[in-house]
Design an enzyme around this catalytic site. Structure first.
Site, PDB file in Angstrom:
ATOM      1  N   ASN A 212     -12.792  47.102  -3.092  1.00 32.95           N
ATOM      2  CA  ASN A 212     -14.121  46.767  -3.132  1.00 32.95           C
ATOM      3  C   ASN A 212     -15.130  47.085  -4.326  1.00 32.95           C
ATOM      4  O   ASN A 212     -14.724  47.908  -5.279  1.00 32.95           O
ATOM      5  CB  ASN A 212     -14.777  47.286  -1.748  1.00 32.95           C
ATOM      6  CG  ASN A 212     -14.901  48.701  -1.669  1.00 32.95           C
ATOM      7  OD1 ASN A 212     -15.542  49.298  -2.541  1.00 32.95           O
ATOM      8  ND2 ASN A 212     -13.970  49.292  -0.748  1.00 32.95           N
ATOM      9  N   ASP A 281     -10.389  49.633   4.727  1.00 35.70           N
ATOM     10  CA  ASP A 281      -9.940  49.604   6.031  1.00 35.70           C
ATOM     11  C   ASP A 281      -8.534  49.485   6.101  1.00 35.70           C
ATOM     12  O   ASP A 281      -7.636  50.069   7.088  1.00 35.70           O
ATOM     13  CB  ASP A 281     -10.587  48.582   6.859  1.00 35.70           C
ATOM     14  CG  ASP A 281     -12.162  48.919   6.933  1.00 35.70           C
ATOM     15  OD1 ASP A 281     -12.479  50.274   6.996  1.00 35.70           O
ATOM     16  OD2 ASP A 281     -13.079  48.274   6.944  1.00 35.70           O
ATOM     17  N   LYS A 291       6.396  46.913 -10.901  1.00 40.17           N
ATOM     18  CA  LYS A 291       5.311  45.812 -10.909  1.00 40.17           C
ATOM     19  C   LYS A 291       6.330  44.555 -10.263  1.00 40.17           C
ATOM     20  O   LYS A 291       7.290  44.112 -10.770  1.00 40.17           O
ATOM     21  CB  LYS A 291       5.023  45.419 -12.231  1.00 40.17           C
ATOM     22  CG  LYS A 291       4.140  44.574 -12.338  1.00 40.17           C
ATOM     23  CD  LYS A 291       3.765  44.209 -13.772  1.00 40.17           C
ATOM     24  CE  LYS A 291       2.626  42.811 -13.996  1.00 40.17           C
ATOM     25  NZ  LYS A 291       2.547  42.249 -15.085  1.00 40.17           N
ATOM     26  N   PHE A 326     -22.390  56.072   6.658  1.00 39.80           N
ATOM     27  CA  PHE A 326     -23.017  54.605   5.978  1.00 39.80           C
ATOM     28  C   PHE A 326     -22.726  53.719   6.878  1.00 39.80           C
ATOM     29  O   PHE A 326     -21.500  53.833   7.502  1.00 39.80           O
ATOM     30  CB  PHE A 326     -22.799  54.603   4.909  1.00 39.80           C
ATOM     31  CG  PHE A 326     -24.114  55.481   3.692  1.00 39.80           C
ATOM     32  CD1 PHE A 326     -23.744  56.716   3.679  1.00 39.80           C
ATOM     33  CD2 PHE A 326     -24.926  54.670   3.012  1.00 39.80           C
ATOM     34  CE1 PHE A 326     -24.773  57.306   2.782  1.00 39.80           C
ATOM     35  CE2 PHE A 326     -25.664  55.633   2.063  1.00 39.80           C
ATOM     36  CZ  PHE A 326     -25.711  56.764   2.179  1.00 39.80           C
ATOM     37  N   LYS A 340     -21.680  51.369  15.316  1.00 35.75           N
ATOM     38  CA  LYS A 340     -20.810  52.351  14.426  1.00 35.75           C
ATOM     39  C   LYS A 340     -21.066  53.927  14.917  1.00 35.75           C
ATOM     40  O   LYS A 340     -20.391  54.494  14.735  1.00 35.75           O
ATOM     41  CB  LYS A 340     -21.263  51.706  13.068  1.00 35.75           C
ATOM     42  CG  LYS A 340     -19.959  51.980  12.182  1.00 35.75           C
ATOM     43  CD  LYS A 340     -20.158  51.212  10.718  1.00 35.75           C
ATOM     44  CE  LYS A 340     -19.540  49.923  10.823  1.00 35.75           C
ATOM     45  NZ  LYS A 340     -19.764  49.064   9.492  1.00 35.75           N
ATOM     46  N   LYS A 344     -18.094  55.797  15.946  1.00 36.92           N
ATOM     47  CA  LYS A 344     -17.401  56.763  14.900  1.00 36.92           C
ATOM     48  C   LYS A 344     -17.858  58.434  15.355  1.00 36.92           C
ATOM     49  O   LYS A 344     -17.185  59.235  14.994  1.00 36.92           O
ATOM     50  CB  LYS A 344     -17.777  56.625  13.660  1.00 36.92           C
ATOM     51  CG  LYS A 344     -17.678  55.273  13.227  1.00 36.92           C
ATOM     52  CD  LYS A 344     -16.841  54.999  11.877  1.00 36.92           C
ATOM     53  CE  LYS A 344     -16.565  53.967  11.296  1.00 36.92           C
ATOM     54  NZ  LYS A 344     -15.729  53.552  10.108  1.00 36.92           N
TER      55      LYS A 344
END
Ligand code: PMT
Length: 428
Positions: A212, A281, A291, A326, A340, A344
């Site tokens: 990301n 995730d 490859k 976060f 969350k 969590k």
């Protein structure tokens, strides 16, 4: 003396630069001394046109740092920078701010400031047009993004006849901010804090991965802030292009599994953790050892398996340790953050709406809401360094509930330094 303030001496390097407000540096100095600070003064040549160094020498009983070469100390700029617990530039001209922003070191003050690794507070004072000039505004932003704390300038009528922003902040406000920063620099002393930052890379084959856009800026700012608050910091960092923050132990990892292992390992001796990383995730179920060849091997679909949840894992067995996570959300930010927090099992969630261009992956600023079990505190958009200071101040508060909140923007009563001048004309 501020109630609850330690009487032990705190070392303040006061940098006085040239403007009509220079004389107020004497009052700032006295305010700091009355609150138990040991102060040394450095002046620019221009500042000596407004106040004689002898005044500061009499007030501090120490030689004023004026010149890198003509001094009783062999390396005066380094001596002062290493001695100081905090550097205060007051008043700060547009010129010294520009030098600080660009790393220019051409006199005693700018050279010593460049050598300072302690927290730095800048109290600007200048003509309104000089303050509003885009160059000064950009320099102020640059300094703030590096964690320099600006007090003021205030708005009012200025000595040059103009009215506007540019007036030196009130003396007691500057003294309070300095004392608050000094307290902050030790409120995590003796604590070990683990921080995660950046993205993770989940390998598909030796040259491809899933990831990301996290730059690591937020996590690195949190690590820097925690170190500035006196903590021993372990920063578990995914792959980013940022230099290691000063005084922070960095453990470099690539994948979520490696980040989990390193975080659990470091958390074993920690008092708290702040997880700012954007952990992937999912990861490919299989990682090819070569490859994959387009056309010959199937790349059109990749089977994924879920990665371990680091935040949930360390929250589960945290005991009385504090864990802050976060939440990067694109909709229903607070509701999702609350869910969350419950899912969590951590103590606090820093929620950010990452659809906002000024509060997202890679941005230099962030606007966050701290979501606790029974609380919700929203902050305006600020440089990530300041957001980090808010989070770390909150952590210090949570670890030691009796410690007052150390946000330096809060103006506390300061000793007997409240007798303010009513004059309006002190700055440009
Ligand atoms: O790095 P920057 O470019 O400065 O950007 C900052 C940021 C947007 C990455 C940061 O502010 C932020 O929001 N970080 C959390 C990003 C994220 O992955 O959020 P989440 O809602 O998916 O995860 C929630 C929490 O669980 C986070 O603390 C995350 O670190 C943690 N997590 C998530 C998945 C996982 N497998 N393990 C985890 O520990």
């Amino acid at each position: 003396m501020i109630e609850g303030e330690s009487s032990r001496s705190r070392k303040v390097a006061l940098f006085v630069t040239g403007g009509i407000a220079s004389y107020k540096a004497c009052e700032i100095l006295r305010g700091l001394q009355k609150n138990g600070c040991d102060v040394r003064v450095a002046m620019t040549e221009a500042a000596t046109e407004f106040v004689g160094p002898k005044t500061f020498e009499a007030l501090t009983a120490h030689e004023v740092y004026l010149d890198v070469f003509e001094s009783s100390s062999p390396i005066p700029h380094i001596e002062l920078a290493e001695w100081a617990d905090i550097a205060l530039v007051a008043p700060a001209t547009a010129n010294v701010m520009a030098k600080m922003a660009y790393g220019i070191a051409d006199d005693m003050v700018s050279t010593a400031l460049l050598a300072c690794s302690c927290p730095i507070i800048v109290a600007p004072a200048m003509n309104v047009h000089m303050w509003e000039n885009p160059a000064t505004q950009q320099n102020a932003e640059t300094l703030e993004s590096r964690g320099v704390f600006l007090v003021g300038p205030a708005t009012g009528s200025l000595a040059c006849g103009d009215t506007g922003t540019g007036k030196l902040a009130e003396v007691d406000q500057i003294v309070s901010a300095t004392l608050a920063r000094l307290r902050a620099s030790s409120d995590l002393a003796g604590k070990h804090v683990v921080i995660t930052a950046g993205p993770t890379h989940e390998a598909i084959d030796p040259v491809r991965y899933l990831s990301n856009a996290s730059s690591g800026k937020m996590g690195y700012a949190v690590a820097e802030a925690a170190a500035a608050h006196g903590a021993r910091v372990t920063l578990v960092s995914g792959p980013v292009a940022l230099p290691a923050p000063t005084g922070v132990a960095v453990v470099h990892v690539t994948s979520a599994q490696e980040m989990l292992d390193a975080t659990v390992d470091a958390f074993a001796t920690a008092d708290a953790a702040i997880l700012a990383a954007a952990v992937a995730d999912y990861r490919p179920a299989v990682q090819a050892d070569h490859k994959l060849k387009k056309g010959k091997e199937d790349l059109s679909s990749i089977e994924l398996v879920e990665n371990p949840d680091i935040l949930a894992t360390i929250s589960k067995d945290r005991g009385d340790r504090i864990v802050i996570g976060f939440a990067a959300e694109t909709n229903d930010v607070i509701d999702n953050a609350k869910k969350k927090l419950a899912r969590k099992g951590c103590d606090l969630i820093v929620a950010n709406d990452v659809t906002r261009a000024d509060s997202t992956f890679g941005s230099d600023t962030d606007s966050v809401t701290l979501v606790g079990v029974h609380s919700e505190t929203e902050y305006p958009c600020m440089p990530k360094a300041e957001v980090a200071n808010v989070i770390v101040s909150e952590l210090a508060h949570m670890l030691e509930p009796e410690v007052p909140v150390t946000d330096a923007t809060i103006v506390l009563p300061v000793g007997d330094n409240n007798a303010r001048e009513e004059e309006q004309d002190s700055t440009c």
